[in-house]
Design a protein around this motif. Structure first.
Motif: not given
Length: 172
Positions: A89, A58-61, A83-87, A63, A137
């Motif tokens: 990153l 998942v994208l949060s992995d 997308v990076a800001q939402q997660h 960060k 994503y």
């Protein structure tokens, strides 16, 4: 930004064609955009990186790792910043040039990971790099030929455009 400069150069007849990636909503009415290929976004890692084989990525992995990227003015993955800001990153290193080869060398050296268009792995023979699909994503990126509408193009340019249309994916 570079996108606008290229667009204006075609509109002003300073360029006859640009082979570029654009989002459909970014193309002005004065231009035709003939899609040639579409690439999904990928997470680029070294083969030994923990995310290279992580199940249910998942994208949060991402960060917790150094995220490398090309200069933000070059669209390599649509909506990256949003997308990076939402997660949560954050990018660690920014390159001044849009050069996938340099970025791949840093990833291969295990300096960090990157989110890039799958085009950078096309014809990649290097087994040290792994690309993980992130189309869940980020939207795919379409590359195509951008030309001025209703302009009569030189025969050589017409032949070049025909070759591209016949020999590349033309996926849309």
């Amino acid at each position: 930004p570079r996108d606008k400069e290229i667009v204006f150069n075609i509109i002003d007849d300073e360029l006859d064609i640009a082979i570029y990636s654009m989002m459909p909503d970014q193309i002005p009415n004065e231009l035709d955009f003939i899609p040639v290929a579409k690439y999904s976004p990928v997470l680029l890692t070294h083969k030994s990186h923990p995310l290279a084989t992580k199940e249910n990525l998942v994208l949060s992995d991402i960060k917790d790792y150094k995220l490398l990227r090309l200069d933000p003015q070059f669209v390599t993955v649509p909506n990256f910043d949003v997308v990076a800001q939402q997660h949560g990153l954050k990018t660690s290193i920014k390159f001044e040039m849009a050069n996938y080869e340099i970025l791949k060398k840093f990833v291969k050296a295990d300096v960090g990971i990157a989110i890039v268009s799958g085009i950078c792995l096309e014809n990649e023979a290097d087994k040290d790099l792994v690309g993980r699909d992130l189309s869940k994503y980020f939207p795919s990126l379409t590359y195509g030929m951008m030309v001025k509408k209703e302009k009569i193009h030189h025969t050589l340019l017409q032949e070049f455009m025909k070759i591209l249309e016949e020999n590349y994916k033309l996926i849309i």
